[in-house]
Design a protein around this motif. Structure first.
Motif, PDB file in Angstrom:
ATOM      1  N   TRP A  84       0.551  -1.243   0.016  1.00 30.66           N
ATOM      2  CA  TRP A  84      -0.004   0.141   0.086  1.00 30.66           C
ATOM      3  C   TRP A  84       0.928   1.225  -0.120  1.00 30.66           C
ATOM      4  O   TRP A  84       0.481   2.319  -0.641  1.00 30.66           O
ATOM      5  CB  TRP A  84      -0.951  -0.094   1.379  1.00 30.66           C
ATOM      6  N   TYR A  85       2.049   1.388   0.723  1.00 33.96           N
ATOM      7  CA  TYR A  85       2.819   2.251   0.706  1.00 33.96           C
ATOM      8  C   TYR A  85       3.363   2.699  -0.604  1.00 33.96           C
ATOM      9  O   TYR A  85       3.557   3.887  -1.160  1.00 33.96           O
ATOM     10  CB  TYR A  85       4.047   2.370   1.833  1.00 33.96           C
ATOM     11  N   HIS A  86       3.982   1.679  -1.367  1.00 35.62           N
ATOM     12  CA  HIS A  86       4.263   1.922  -2.766  1.00 35.62           C
ATOM     13  C   HIS A  86       3.186   2.085  -3.625  1.00 35.62           C
ATOM     14  O   HIS A  86       3.834   3.102  -4.574  1.00 35.62           O
ATOM     15  CB  HIS A  86       5.145   0.458  -2.828  1.00 35.62           C
ATOM     16  N   VAL A  87       2.069   1.697  -3.482  1.00 38.95           N
ATOM     17  CA  VAL A  87       1.015   2.221  -4.214  1.00 38.95           C
ATOM     18  C   VAL A  87       0.746   3.794  -4.303  1.00 38.95           C
ATOM     19  O   VAL A  87       0.665   4.553  -5.003  1.00 38.95           O
ATOM     20  CB  VAL A  87      -0.386   1.403  -4.137  1.00 38.95           C
ATOM     21  N   LEU A  88       0.790   3.839  -2.914  1.00 37.61           N
ATOM     22  CA  LEU A  88       0.318   5.386  -2.567  1.00 37.61           C
ATOM     23  C   LEU A  88       1.654   6.417  -2.983  1.00 37.61           C
ATOM     24  O   LEU A  88       1.452   7.466  -3.377  1.00 37.61           O
ATOM     25  CB  LEU A  88       0.200   5.433  -1.084  1.00 37.61           C
ATOM     26  N   GLY A  89       2.782   5.696  -2.812  1.00 36.99           N
ATOM     27  CA  GLY A  89       4.172   6.542  -3.551  1.00 36.99           C
ATOM     28  C   GLY A  89       3.947   6.711  -5.048  1.00 36.99           C
ATOM     29  O   GLY A  89       4.172   7.821  -5.534  1.00 36.99           O
ATOM     30  N   ARG A  90       3.572   5.666  -5.545  1.00 33.91           N
ATOM     31  CA  ARG A  90       3.223   5.661  -7.043  1.00 33.91           C
ATOM     32  C   ARG A  90       2.118   7.068  -7.545  1.00 33.91           C
ATOM     33  O   ARG A  90       2.300   7.774  -8.448  1.00 33.91           O
ATOM     34  CB  ARG A  90       3.014   4.461  -7.744  1.00 33.91           C
ATOM     35  N   LEU A  91       1.050   6.714  -6.638  1.00 34.60           N
ATOM     36  CA  LEU A  91       0.018   7.722  -6.833  1.00 34.60           C
ATOM     37  C   LEU A  91       0.568   9.145  -6.761  1.00 34.60           C
ATOM     38  O   LEU A  91       0.151  10.162  -7.463  1.00 34.60           O
ATOM     39  CB  LEU A  91      -1.000   7.521  -6.055  1.00 34.60           C
ATOM     40  N   ARG A  92       1.559   9.426  -5.459  1.00 32.07           N
ATOM     41  CA  ARG A  92       2.010  10.674  -5.302  1.00 32.07           C
ATOM     42  C   ARG A  92       2.706  11.298  -6.608  1.00 32.07           C
ATOM     43  O   ARG A  92       2.710  12.320  -6.957  1.00 32.07           O
ATOM     44  CB  ARG A  92       2.978  10.941  -4.309  1.00 32.07           C
ATOM     45  N   HIS A  93       3.583  10.397  -7.218  1.00 29.99           N
ATOM     46  CA  HIS A  93       4.391  10.942  -8.347  1.00 29.99           C
ATOM     47  C   HIS A  93       3.465  11.093  -9.364  1.00 29.99           C
ATOM     48  O   HIS A  93       3.839  11.975 -10.331  1.00 29.99           O
ATOM     49  CB  HIS A  93       5.343   9.585  -8.545  1.00 29.99           C
ATOM     50  N   ILE A  95       0.439  12.781  -9.459  1.00 29.03           N
ATOM     51  CA  ILE A  95       0.115  13.669  -9.022  1.00 29.03           C
ATOM     52  C   ILE A  95       1.058  15.131  -9.087  1.00 29.03           C
ATOM     53  O   ILE A  95       0.946  16.019  -9.609  1.00 29.03           O
ATOM     54  CB  ILE A  95      -0.490  14.101  -7.284  1.00 29.03           C
ATOM     55  N   TRP A  96       2.445  14.428  -8.780  1.00 30.33           N
ATOM     56  CA  TRP A  96       3.310  15.576  -9.098  1.00 30.33           C
ATOM     57  C   TRP A  96       3.457  15.538 -10.690  1.00 30.33           C
ATOM     58  O   TRP A  96       4.214  16.699 -11.156  1.00 30.33           O
ATOM     59  CB  TRP A  96       4.857  14.847  -8.461  1.00 30.33           C
ATOM     60  N   ASP A  97       3.517  14.596 -11.347  1.00 31.65           N
ATOM     61  CA  ASP A  97       3.646  14.507 -12.774  1.00 31.65           C
ATOM     62  C   ASP A  97       2.453  15.596 -13.507  1.00 31.65           C
ATOM     63  O   ASP A  97       3.012  16.198 -14.532  1.00 31.65           O
ATOM     64  CB  ASP A  97       3.552  13.238 -13.736  1.00 31.65           C
ATOM     65  N   PHE A  98       1.350  15.802 -13.049  1.00 26.57           N
ATOM     66  CA  PHE A  98       0.626  16.707 -13.417  1.00 26.57           C
ATOM     67  C   PHE A  98       0.959  18.007 -12.840  1.00 26.57           C
ATOM     68  O   PHE A  98       0.110  19.162 -13.293  1.00 26.57           O
ATOM     69  CB  PHE A  98      -0.831  16.505 -12.831  1.00 26.57           C
ATOM     70  N   GLY A  99       1.856  18.131 -12.043  1.00 24.07           N
ATOM     71  CA  GLY A  99       2.376  19.576 -11.500  1.00 24.07           C
ATOM     72  C   GLY A  99       1.500  20.059 -10.330  1.00 24.07           C
ATOM     73  O   GLY A  99       1.845  21.175  -9.819  1.00 24.07           O
ATOM     74  N   TYR A 100       0.944  19.037  -9.543  1.00 24.18           N
ATOM     75  CA  TYR A 100       0.169  19.580  -8.147  1.00 24.18           C
ATOM     76  C   TYR A 100       1.227  19.019  -7.201  1.00 24.18           C
ATOM     77  O   TYR A 100       1.797  18.057  -7.317  1.00 24.18           O
ATOM     78  CB  TYR A 100      -1.020  19.020  -8.357  1.00 24.18           C
ATOM     79  N   GLY A 101       1.157  19.740  -6.027  1.00 23.40           N
ATOM     80  CA  GLY A 101       1.597  19.314  -4.789  1.00 23.40           C
ATOM     81  C   GLY A 101       3.034  19.210  -4.717  1.00 23.40           C
ATOM     82  O   GLY A 101       3.787  18.668  -3.985  1.00 23.40           O
ATOM     83  N   LEU A 102       3.730  20.208  -5.488  1.00 27.74           N
ATOM     84  CA  LEU A 102       5.194  20.308  -5.508  1.00 27.74           C
ATOM     85  C   LEU A 102       5.648  21.392  -4.612  1.00 27.74           C
ATOM     86  O   LEU A 102       6.978  21.379  -4.496  1.00 27.74           O
ATOM     87  CB  LEU A 102       5.458  20.731  -6.973  1.00 27.74           C
TER      88      LEU A 102
END
Length: 129
Positions: A84-93, A95-102
């Protein structure tokens, strides 16, 4: 020959201790790598269980008993947390790829949310399964 600057180089985050202050963003990045390896280990446990099932009833009973014991439950809880941590980390990336949460504050909140979210999802996974 060019002059080499030996003293004013940035230090690596892997020199945690007296040279580098740990931050949630660097720790979550390191944990992504660790949980990838742990996920591979949990996949190997599933393969071991399937191999035992194909080998024979006695060997399967031994492996199944180990994986269903309190120790096996603990291992599966940690494996679920890692996945689950790895899945959430990929999801965070993503989000970052779309330019949000930086922004630094948002990135730190996302890092803490990954730890909390993985914990809640891992407990729910063990309860459901």
């Amino acid at each position: 020959m060019p002059e080499v600057n030996q003293g004013n180089r940035p230090l690596s985050p892997f020199m945690i201790g007296p040279y580098y202050r740990p931050q949630i963003t660097s720790m979550s990045s390191i944990m992504i790598r660790i949980t990838a390896i742990a996920s591979l280990g949990s996949a190997l446990l599933v393969i071991w269980w399937l191999f035992a099932a194909a080998t024979g009833a006695e060997y399967f009973a031994t492996v199944d008993g180990l994986l269903r014991s309190w120790f096996g439950t603990l291992v599966w809880l940690l494996a679920a947390w890692a996945i689950w941590y790895h899945v959430l980390g990929r999801l965070r990336h993503v989000i970052w790829d779309f330019g949000y949460g930086l922004e630094l504050e948002t990135a730190e909140k996302l890092g803490w949310a990954m730890f909390a979210g993985a914990s809640v999802l891992a407990i729910l996974t063990v309860i459901v399964l």
